[in-house]
Write an enzyme that holds these catalytic residues in place. Structure first.
Site, PDB file in Angstrom:
ATOM      1  N   SER A 118     -53.763 -20.287  37.704  1.00 22.65           N
ATOM      2  CA  SER A 118     -54.949 -20.806  37.022  1.00 22.65           C
ATOM      3  C   SER A 118     -55.861 -21.550  37.980  1.00 22.65           C
ATOM      4  O   SER A 118     -57.004 -21.826  37.655  1.00 22.65           O
ATOM      5  CB  SER A 118     -54.519 -21.792  35.934  1.00 22.65           C
ATOM      6  OG  SER A 118     -53.652 -21.186  35.044  1.00 22.65           O
ATOM      7  N   HIS A 139     -56.217 -13.151  36.790  1.00 21.56           N
ATOM      8  CA  HIS A 139     -56.026 -14.272  35.865  1.00 21.56           C
ATOM      9  C   HIS A 139     -56.271 -13.820  34.427  1.00 21.56           C
ATOM     10  O   HIS A 139     -57.403 -13.723  33.973  1.00 21.56           O
ATOM     11  CB  HIS A 139     -56.995 -15.403  36.270  1.00 21.56           C
ATOM     12  CG  HIS A 139     -56.833 -16.663  35.499  1.00 21.56           C
ATOM     13  ND1 HIS A 139     -57.850 -17.566  35.309  1.00 21.56           N
ATOM     14  CD2 HIS A 139     -55.753 -17.186  34.876  1.00 21.56           C
ATOM     15  CE1 HIS A 139     -57.410 -18.578  34.598  1.00 21.56           C
ATOM     16  NE2 HIS A 139     -56.146 -18.377  34.320  1.00 21.56           N
ATOM     17  N   GLU A 151     -60.008 -12.658  34.881  1.00 16.66           N
ATOM     18  CA  GLU A 151     -60.773 -13.207  35.998  1.00 16.66           C
ATOM     19  C   GLU A 151     -60.120 -12.639  37.262  1.00 16.66           C
ATOM     20  O   GLU A 151     -58.950 -12.891  37.522  1.00 16.66           O
ATOM     21  CB  GLU A 151     -60.642 -14.742  35.961  1.00 16.66           C
ATOM     22  CG  GLU A 151     -61.796 -15.507  36.505  1.00 16.66           C
ATOM     23  CD  GLU A 151     -61.587 -17.027  36.421  1.00 16.66           C
ATOM     24  OE1 GLU A 151     -60.478 -17.506  36.089  1.00 16.66           O
ATOM     25  OE2 GLU A 151     -62.551 -17.738  36.716  1.00 16.66           O
ATOM     26  N   ASN A 189     -61.109 -22.321  34.607  1.00 18.88           N
ATOM     27  CA  ASN A 189     -60.509 -23.647  34.470  1.00 18.88           C
ATOM     28  C   ASN A 189     -61.347 -24.763  35.073  1.00 18.88           C
ATOM     29  O   ASN A 189     -61.202 -25.919  34.696  1.00 18.88           O
ATOM     30  CB  ASN A 189     -59.094 -23.649  35.045  1.00 18.88           C
ATOM     31  CG  ASN A 189     -58.168 -22.956  34.078  1.00 18.88           C
ATOM     32  OD1 ASN A 189     -58.110 -23.323  32.906  1.00 18.88           O
ATOM     33  ND2 ASN A 189     -57.470 -21.929  34.530  1.00 18.88           N
TER      34      ASN A 189
HETATM   35  N1  LIG Z   1     -50.397 -20.952  29.677  1.00 15.35           N
HETATM   36  C1  LIG Z   1     -51.631 -20.461  29.788  1.00 15.35           C
HETATM   37  O1  LIG Z   1     -52.434 -20.496  28.831  1.00 15.35           O
HETATM   38  C2  LIG Z   1     -52.074 -19.812  31.075  1.00 15.35           C
HETATM   39  C3  LIG Z   1     -53.240 -19.047  31.078  1.00 15.35           C
HETATM   40  C4  LIG Z   1     -53.615 -18.388  32.253  1.00 15.35           C
HETATM   41  C5  LIG Z   1     -52.838 -18.510  33.384  1.00 15.35           C
HETATM   42  N2  LIG Z   1     -51.694 -19.279  33.361  1.00 15.35           N
HETATM   43  C6  LIG Z   1     -50.900 -19.348  34.584  1.00 15.35           C
HETATM   44  O2  LIG Z   1     -49.808 -18.460  34.464  1.00 15.35           O
HETATM   45  C7  LIG Z   1     -48.668 -18.952  35.184  1.00 15.35           C
HETATM   46  C8  LIG Z   1     -47.498 -19.096  34.240  1.00 15.35           C
HETATM   47  O3  LIG Z   1     -47.838 -19.986  33.204  1.00 15.35           O
HETATM   48  P1  LIG Z   1     -47.032 -20.004  31.822  1.00 15.35           P
HETATM   49  O4  LIG Z   1     -47.869 -20.761  30.864  1.00 15.35           O
HETATM   50  O5  LIG Z   1     -46.556 -18.625  31.484  1.00 15.35           O
HETATM   51  O6  LIG Z   1     -45.774 -20.908  32.256  1.00 15.35           O
HETATM   52  P2  LIG Z   1     -44.367 -21.085  31.502  1.00 15.35           P
HETATM   53  O7  LIG Z   1     -43.931 -22.466  31.794  1.00 15.35           O
HETATM   54  O8  LIG Z   1     -44.482 -20.657  30.078  1.00 15.35           O
HETATM   55  O9  LIG Z   1     -43.421 -20.020  32.225  1.00 15.35           O
HETATM   56  C9  LIG Z   1     -43.121 -20.069  33.584  1.00 15.35           C
HETATM   57  C10 LIG Z   1     -41.916 -19.179  33.819  1.00 15.35           C
HETATM   58  O10 LIG Z   1     -41.727 -19.087  35.249  1.00 15.35           O
HETATM   59  C11 LIG Z   1     -40.336 -19.094  35.499  1.00 15.35           C
HETATM   60  N3  LIG Z   1     -40.122 -19.477  36.884  1.00 15.35           N
HETATM   61  C12 LIG Z   1     -40.237 -20.691  37.480  1.00 15.35           C
HETATM   62  N4  LIG Z   1     -39.962 -20.618  38.799  1.00 15.35           N
HETATM   63  C13 LIG Z   1     -39.683 -19.305  39.054  1.00 15.35           C
HETATM   64  C14 LIG Z   1     -39.306 -18.585  40.213  1.00 15.35           C
HETATM   65  N5  LIG Z   1     -39.175 -19.189  41.385  1.00 15.35           N
HETATM   66  N6  LIG Z   1     -39.076 -17.272  40.105  1.00 15.35           N
HETATM   67  C15 LIG Z   1     -39.209 -16.638  38.904  1.00 15.35           C
HETATM   68  N7  LIG Z   1     -39.555 -17.266  37.764  1.00 15.35           N
HETATM   69  C16 LIG Z   1     -39.787 -18.585  37.836  1.00 15.35           C
HETATM   70  C17 LIG Z   1     -39.768 -20.075  34.481  1.00 15.35           C
HETATM   71  O11 LIG Z   1     -38.381 -19.873  34.292  1.00 15.35           O
HETATM   72  C18 LIG Z   1     -40.610 -19.731  33.242  1.00 15.35           C
HETATM   73  O12 LIG Z   1     -39.979 -18.720  32.473  1.00 15.35           O
HETATM   74  C19 LIG Z   1     -49.123 -20.276  35.811  1.00 15.35           C
HETATM   75  O13 LIG Z   1     -49.562 -20.040  37.111  1.00 15.35           O
HETATM   76  C20 LIG Z   1     -50.276 -20.692  34.914  1.00 15.35           C
HETATM   77  O14 LIG Z   1     -51.181 -21.544  35.554  1.00 15.35           O
HETATM   78  C21 LIG Z   1     -51.288 -19.922  32.238  1.00 15.35           C
END
Ligand SMILES: NC(=O)c1ccc[n+]([C@@H]2O[C@H](COP(=O)([O-])OP(=O)(O)OC[C@H]3O[C@@H](n4cnc5c(N)ncnc54)[C@H](O)[C@@H]3O)[C@@H](O)[C@H]2O)c1
Length: 296
Positions: A118, A139, A151, A189
Protein backbone atom coordinates in the site's frame (compact mmCIF):
# COMPACT_ATOMS: atom_id res chain seq x y z
CA UNK A 1 0.71 -16.30 -18.48
CA UNK A 2 -0.98 -19.20 -16.75
CA UNK A 3 0.51 -19.80 -13.32
CA UNK A 4 0.23 -17.19 -10.59
CA UNK A 5 1.50 -17.43 -7.01
CA UNK A 6 0.13 -15.25 -4.25
CA UNK A 7 2.32 -14.68 -1.20
CA UNK A 8 0.19 -14.13 1.92
CA UNK A 9 -3.31 -15.50 2.41
CA UNK A 10 -4.85 -12.64 4.40
CA UNK A 11 -7.57 -10.12 3.47
CA UNK A 12 -5.96 -9.21 0.15
CA UNK A 13 -4.26 -12.51 -0.70
CA UNK A 14 -7.51 -14.46 -0.68
CA UNK A 15 -9.27 -11.82 -2.80
CA UNK A 16 -6.49 -11.72 -5.39
CA UNK A 17 -6.41 -15.54 -5.53
CA UNK A 18 -10.20 -15.59 -5.99
CA UNK A 19 -10.09 -13.24 -8.99
CA UNK A 20 -7.21 -15.02 -10.78
CA UNK A 21 -8.81 -18.44 -10.20
CA UNK A 22 -12.11 -17.11 -11.55
CA UNK A 23 -10.32 -16.07 -14.74
CA UNK A 24 -8.95 -19.58 -15.06
CA UNK A 25 -5.35 -19.07 -13.92
CA UNK A 26 -3.69 -21.83 -11.90
CA UNK A 27 -3.23 -20.17 -8.53
CA UNK A 28 -0.83 -21.18 -5.75
CA UNK A 29 -1.17 -19.44 -2.39
CA UNK A 30 1.78 -19.44 0.00
CA UNK A 31 1.60 -18.40 3.66
CA UNK A 32 3.66 -19.13 6.77
CA UNK A 33 0.47 -19.98 8.60
CA UNK A 34 -1.68 -23.08 7.89
CA UNK A 35 -4.58 -21.31 9.64
CA UNK A 36 -4.39 -18.33 7.26
CA UNK A 37 -4.43 -20.69 4.26
CA UNK A 38 -7.41 -22.58 5.64
CA UNK A 39 -9.40 -19.46 6.38
CA UNK A 40 -8.49 -18.02 2.94
CA UNK A 41 -10.04 -21.08 1.27
CA UNK A 42 -13.14 -20.74 3.49
CA UNK A 43 -13.49 -17.05 2.64
CA UNK A 44 -13.10 -17.71 -1.10
CA UNK A 45 -15.69 -20.48 -0.89
CA UNK A 46 -18.16 -18.21 0.98
CA UNK A 47 -17.66 -15.36 -1.48
CA UNK A 48 -18.20 -17.73 -4.42
CA UNK A 49 -21.41 -18.91 -2.75
CA UNK A 50 -22.51 -15.25 -2.66
CA UNK A 51 -21.78 -14.98 -6.39
CA UNK A 52 -23.92 -18.09 -7.02
CA UNK A 53 -26.82 -16.48 -5.10
CA UNK A 54 -26.50 -13.38 -7.27
CA UNK A 55 -26.49 -15.69 -10.33
CA UNK A 56 -23.07 -14.43 -11.42
CA UNK A 57 -21.56 -17.93 -11.50
CA UNK A 58 -22.95 -21.49 -11.48
CA UNK A 59 -22.28 -24.25 -8.93
CA UNK A 60 -20.04 -26.04 -11.44
CA UNK A 61 -18.05 -22.85 -11.96
CA UNK A 62 -17.54 -22.54 -8.19
CA UNK A 63 -16.12 -26.05 -8.18
CA UNK A 64 -13.73 -25.40 -11.06
CA UNK A 65 -12.59 -22.07 -9.55
CA UNK A 66 -11.75 -23.86 -6.28
CA UNK A 67 -9.94 -26.58 -8.24
CA UNK A 68 -7.70 -23.88 -9.74
CA UNK A 69 -6.31 -23.07 -6.27
CA UNK A 70 -3.56 -24.92 -4.35
CA UNK A 71 -2.07 -23.90 -1.01
CA UNK A 72 1.53 -24.15 0.23
CA UNK A 73 3.58 -23.52 3.34
CA UNK A 74 6.80 -24.07 1.34
CA UNK A 75 7.83 -21.01 -0.68
CA UNK A 76 10.05 -22.88 -3.15
CA UNK A 77 7.30 -25.36 -4.08
CA UNK A 78 4.72 -22.59 -4.42
CA UNK A 79 6.69 -20.68 -7.10
CA UNK A 80 8.12 -23.57 -9.16
CA UNK A 81 5.99 -22.83 -12.26
CA UNK A 82 5.04 -19.23 -11.51
CA UNK A 83 4.90 -16.78 -14.43
CA UNK A 84 3.79 -14.04 -12.05
CA UNK A 85 4.07 -13.72 -8.27
CA UNK A 86 1.98 -11.20 -6.35
CA UNK A 87 3.22 -10.56 -2.83
CA UNK A 88 0.42 -9.65 -0.38
CA UNK A 89 2.07 -10.30 2.98
CA UNK A 90 2.05 -8.03 6.02
CA UNK A 91 2.82 -4.34 5.32
CA UNK A 92 6.37 -4.32 6.68
CA UNK A 93 9.43 -3.34 4.67
CA UNK A 94 11.76 -5.92 6.22
CA UNK A 95 9.28 -8.78 5.68
CA UNK A 96 8.73 -7.76 2.06
CA UNK A 97 12.42 -7.34 1.23
CA UNK A 98 13.16 -10.72 2.77
CA UNK A 99 10.39 -12.31 0.67
CA UNK A 100 11.61 -10.64 -2.55
CA UNK A 101 15.19 -11.82 -1.98
CA UNK A 102 13.90 -15.38 -1.68
CA UNK A 103 11.56 -15.00 -4.68
CA UNK A 104 14.44 -13.71 -6.79
CA UNK A 105 16.41 -16.86 -5.96
CA UNK A 106 13.59 -19.37 -6.35
CA UNK A 107 11.59 -18.10 -9.35
CA UNK A 108 12.28 -18.60 -13.05
CA UNK A 109 14.44 -15.86 -14.57
CA UNK A 110 11.60 -14.24 -16.50
CA UNK A 111 8.97 -14.40 -13.72
CA UNK A 112 7.46 -11.00 -12.96
CA UNK A 113 7.42 -10.20 -9.24
CA UNK A 114 4.64 -7.82 -8.21
CA UNK A 115 3.80 -6.43 -4.79
CA UNK A 116 0.42 -5.40 -3.46
CA UNK A 117 2.07 -3.03 -0.98
CA UNK A 118 0.00 0.00 0.00
CA UNK A 119 2.91 2.36 0.58
CA UNK A 120 6.40 0.82 0.54
CA UNK A 121 8.80 1.97 -2.21
CA UNK A 122 8.74 -0.32 -5.25
CA UNK A 123 12.25 0.90 -6.14
CA UNK A 124 13.56 -0.13 -2.70
CA UNK A 125 11.97 -3.58 -3.04
CA UNK A 126 13.31 -3.90 -6.61
CA UNK A 127 16.84 -3.02 -5.48
CA UNK A 128 16.85 -6.08 -3.20
CA UNK A 129 16.62 -8.30 -6.31
CA UNK A 130 18.65 -8.90 -9.47
CA UNK A 131 15.64 -8.22 -11.70
CA UNK A 132 14.54 -4.62 -10.98
CA UNK A 133 13.09 -4.37 -14.51
CA UNK A 134 10.60 -7.13 -13.65
CA UNK A 135 9.46 -5.73 -10.28
CA UNK A 136 6.22 -3.73 -10.18
CA UNK A 137 3.46 -2.61 -7.83
CA UNK A 138 0.06 -4.18 -8.48
CA UNK A 139 -2.12 -2.54 -5.85
CA UNK A 140 -5.54 -4.17 -5.74
CA UNK A 141 -8.33 -2.66 -3.63
CA UNK A 142 -10.38 -4.35 -0.92
CA UNK A 143 -12.66 -6.31 -1.51
CA UNK A 144 -10.72 -7.47 -4.56
CA UNK A 145 -13.52 -9.39 -6.36
CA UNK A 146 -15.68 -6.24 -6.28
CA UNK A 147 -13.34 -3.26 -6.61
CA UNK A 148 -12.42 -2.28 -10.17
CA UNK A 149 -9.18 -0.34 -9.63
CA UNK A 150 -5.63 -1.67 -9.83
CA UNK A 151 -3.00 0.98 -9.10
CA UNK A 152 -0.01 -0.11 -11.22
CA UNK A 153 3.18 1.37 -9.76
CA UNK A 154 6.41 1.63 -11.72
CA UNK A 155 9.68 1.55 -9.82
CA UNK A 156 12.67 3.47 -11.20
CA UNK A 157 13.81 0.51 -13.29
CA UNK A 158 10.52 -1.21 -14.08
CA UNK A 159 10.59 -1.88 -17.81
CA UNK A 160 7.98 -0.75 -20.33
CA UNK A 161 7.45 -4.39 -21.17
CA UNK A 162 6.66 -5.38 -17.54
CA UNK A 163 4.31 -2.40 -17.18
CA UNK A 164 2.50 -3.18 -20.43
CA UNK A 165 2.09 -6.82 -19.44
CA UNK A 166 0.65 -5.97 -16.01
CA UNK A 167 -1.66 -3.26 -17.42
CA UNK A 168 -3.03 -5.72 -20.00
CA UNK A 169 -3.31 -8.51 -17.46
CA UNK A 170 -5.34 -6.25 -15.14
CA UNK A 171 -7.72 -5.45 -18.01
CA UNK A 172 -8.07 -9.17 -18.74
CA UNK A 173 -9.18 -9.63 -15.10
CA UNK A 174 -11.94 -7.10 -15.83
CA UNK A 175 -10.21 -4.44 -13.73
CA UNK A 176 -9.27 -0.88 -14.61
CA UNK A 177 -5.53 -0.27 -14.16
CA UNK A 178 -4.11 3.20 -13.53
CA UNK A 179 -0.37 3.75 -13.95
CA UNK A 180 1.36 5.83 -11.27
CA UNK A 181 4.95 6.59 -10.28
CA UNK A 182 6.69 5.39 -7.14
CA UNK A 183 6.17 7.70 -4.13
CA UNK A 184 5.20 6.93 -0.50
CA UNK A 185 1.52 5.86 -0.41
CA UNK A 186 1.40 6.20 -4.24
CA UNK A 187 -1.87 7.99 -5.11
CA UNK A 188 -4.58 6.00 -3.31
CA UNK A 189 -3.18 5.94 0.22
CA UNK A 190 -1.46 9.32 0.04
CA UNK A 191 -4.94 10.81 -0.20
CA UNK A 192 -6.98 8.25 1.75
CA UNK A 193 -4.83 7.70 4.85
CA UNK A 194 -4.60 11.35 5.97
CA UNK A 195 -8.42 11.44 5.73
CA UNK A 196 -8.81 8.30 7.84
CA UNK A 197 -6.26 9.60 10.36
CA UNK A 198 -8.09 12.94 10.56
CA UNK A 199 -11.40 11.12 11.15
CA UNK A 200 -9.76 9.23 14.05
CA UNK A 201 -8.35 12.49 15.46
CA UNK A 202 -11.84 14.04 15.21
CA UNK A 203 -13.15 11.13 17.29
CA UNK A 204 -10.19 11.24 19.71
CA UNK A 205 -10.77 14.96 20.32
CA UNK A 206 -14.45 14.24 20.98
CA UNK A 207 -15.73 16.43 18.18
CA UNK A 208 -18.32 13.75 17.46
CA UNK A 209 -19.07 9.99 17.70
CA UNK A 210 -18.14 7.11 15.38
CA UNK A 211 -21.45 6.85 13.56
CA UNK A 212 -21.86 10.61 13.40
CA UNK A 213 -18.44 11.11 11.77
CA UNK A 214 -19.13 8.36 9.22
CA UNK A 215 -22.63 9.73 8.52
CA UNK A 216 -21.23 13.22 7.80
CA UNK A 217 -18.88 11.77 5.19
CA UNK A 218 -21.49 9.41 3.66
CA UNK A 219 -24.34 11.90 3.41
CA UNK A 220 -22.30 15.07 3.10
CA UNK A 221 -19.60 13.94 0.68
CA UNK A 222 -21.37 11.04 -1.04
CA UNK A 223 -18.76 8.55 0.12
CA UNK A 224 -20.14 4.98 -0.10
CA UNK A 225 -18.71 4.18 3.36
CA UNK A 226 -17.54 6.35 6.28
CA UNK A 227 -13.77 6.68 6.91
CA UNK A 228 -13.90 4.90 10.29
CA UNK A 229 -15.72 1.92 8.87
CA UNK A 230 -13.39 1.88 5.87
CA UNK A 231 -10.45 1.76 8.31
CA UNK A 232 -12.09 -1.28 9.97
CA UNK A 233 -12.27 -2.96 6.57
CA UNK A 234 -8.69 -2.16 5.63
CA UNK A 235 -7.39 -3.26 9.07
CA UNK A 236 -6.20 -0.68 11.62
CA UNK A 237 -2.74 -2.30 11.73
CA UNK A 238 -2.41 -1.79 7.96
CA UNK A 239 -3.53 1.86 8.34
CA UNK A 240 -0.87 2.47 11.03
CA UNK A 241 1.84 0.79 8.92
CA UNK A 242 0.98 2.89 5.85
CA UNK A 243 0.91 6.14 7.87
CA UNK A 244 4.27 5.26 9.45
CA UNK A 245 5.84 4.67 6.02
CA UNK A 246 4.56 8.07 4.82
CA UNK A 247 5.59 9.77 8.09
CA UNK A 248 9.14 8.38 7.81
CA UNK A 249 9.55 8.90 4.07
CA UNK A 250 8.07 12.40 3.81
CA UNK A 251 9.47 13.42 7.24
CA UNK A 252 6.24 15.32 7.83
CA UNK A 253 4.31 14.98 11.09
CA UNK A 254 0.98 15.43 9.34
CA UNK A 255 1.22 11.72 8.45
CA UNK A 256 1.92 10.48 12.02
CA UNK A 257 -0.75 7.95 13.07
CA UNK A 258 -3.06 9.26 15.81
CA UNK A 259 -2.69 8.03 19.40
CA UNK A 260 -6.11 6.37 19.32
CA UNK A 261 -5.30 4.43 16.14
CA UNK A 262 -2.05 3.14 17.68
CA UNK A 263 -3.81 2.27 20.97
CA UNK A 264 -6.47 0.23 19.14
CA UNK A 265 -3.77 -1.70 17.26
CA UNK A 266 -1.92 -2.37 20.53
CA UNK A 267 -5.15 -3.77 22.00
CA UNK A 268 -5.62 -5.95 18.88
CA UNK A 269 -8.85 -4.18 17.91
CA UNK A 270 -7.94 -4.26 14.23
CA UNK A 271 -11.41 -3.98 12.70
CA UNK A 272 -13.33 -6.63 10.74
CA UNK A 273 -10.52 -9.20 10.86
CA UNK A 274 -10.51 -9.37 14.69
CA UNK A 275 -14.26 -8.67 15.09
CA UNK A 276 -13.76 -5.32 16.85
CA UNK A 277 -12.61 -1.93 15.62
CA UNK A 278 -14.59 1.31 15.51
CA UNK A 279 -17.61 -1.00 15.10
CA UNK A 280 -18.28 -4.47 16.49
CA UNK A 281 -18.46 -7.33 13.98
CA UNK A 282 -18.95 -10.28 16.31
CA UNK A 283 -22.42 -10.88 14.82
CA UNK A 284 -21.19 -10.44 11.24
CA UNK A 285 -21.30 -7.39 9.03
CA UNK A 286 -24.62 -5.91 10.07
CA UNK A 287 -24.30 -2.27 9.19
CA UNK A 288 -26.56 -1.22 6.35
CA UNK A 289 -23.98 0.83 4.52
CA UNK A 290 -21.56 -2.06 4.43
CA UNK A 291 -24.26 -4.59 3.56
CA UNK A 292 -25.29 -2.39 0.62
CA UNK A 293 -21.72 -2.08 -0.49
CA UNK A 294 -21.27 -5.85 -0.55
CA UNK A 295 -24.56 -6.53 -2.32
CA UNK A 296 -23.44 -4.53 -5.38
N1 LIG B 1 -6.30 -4.55 3.79
C1 LIG B 1 -6.48 -3.73 2.75
O1 LIG B 1 -7.55 -3.13 2.58
C2 LIG B 1 -5.38 -3.56 1.73
C3 LIG B 1 -5.69 -2.95 0.51
C4 LIG B 1 -4.69 -2.85 -0.46
C5 LIG B 1 -3.43 -3.34 -0.21
N2 LIG B 1 -3.15 -3.93 1.01
C6 LIG B 1 -1.80 -4.45 1.21
O2 LIG B 1 -1.82 -5.84 1.01
C7 LIG B 1 -0.84 -6.49 1.84
C8 LIG B 1 -1.53 -7.51 2.72
O3 LIG B 1 -2.50 -6.87 3.52
P1 LIG B 1 -3.69 -7.69 4.20
O4 LIG B 1 -4.69 -6.68 4.63
O5 LIG B 1 -4.10 -8.83 3.32
O6 LIG B 1 -2.92 -8.26 5.49
P2 LIG B 1 -3.38 -9.44 6.48
O7 LIG B 1 -2.84 -9.08 7.81
O8 LIG B 1 -4.84 -9.71 6.34
O9 LIG B 1 -2.62 -10.72 5.89
C9 LIG B 1 -1.24 -10.82 5.81
C10 LIG B 1 -0.89 -12.28 5.59
O10 LIG B 1 0.53 -12.34 5.32
C11 LIG B 1 1.03 -13.50 5.95
N3 LIG B 1 2.47 -13.35 6.11
C12 LIG B 1 3.18 -12.57 6.97
N4 LIG B 1 4.50 -12.71 6.78
C13 LIG B 1 4.65 -13.59 5.75
C14 LIG B 1 5.76 -14.17 5.09
N5 LIG B 1 7.00 -13.85 5.43
N6 LIG B 1 5.54 -15.05 4.10
C15 LIG B 1 4.27 -15.38 3.74
N7 LIG B 1 3.17 -14.88 4.33
C16 LIG B 1 3.35 -14.00 5.32
C17 LIG B 1 0.27 -13.59 7.27
O11 LIG B 1 0.32 -14.89 7.81
C18 LIG B 1 -1.14 -13.17 6.81
O12 LIG B 1 -1.89 -14.30 6.41
C19 LIG B 1 -0.16 -5.37 2.62
O13 LIG B 1 1.00 -4.98 1.95
C20 LIG B 1 -1.20 -4.26 2.59
O14 LIG B 1 -0.64 -2.99 2.75
C21 LIG B 1 -4.09 -4.06 1.98
Amino acid sequence: MKNVTIIGAGTMGNGIAHVFAQFNFKVSIYDLSENSLESALNTISKNLERQIKKEKISKQEKQSILENISTFTNLKESVLDADLVIEAATENEKIKIDIFKKLDQECKKNTILATNTSSISITKIANSTNRPDRIIGMHFMNPVPIMKLVEVIRGKETSDNTTKLVMNLSKNLNKIPVEVNDAPGFVANRILMPMINEAVLTLEQNVSGVQEIDTVMILGMSHPMGPLQLADFIGLDICVSILEVMHNDFKDKKYAPSKLLKKMVKENNLGVKTGEGFYNYSKGIKDKTVANFFSK
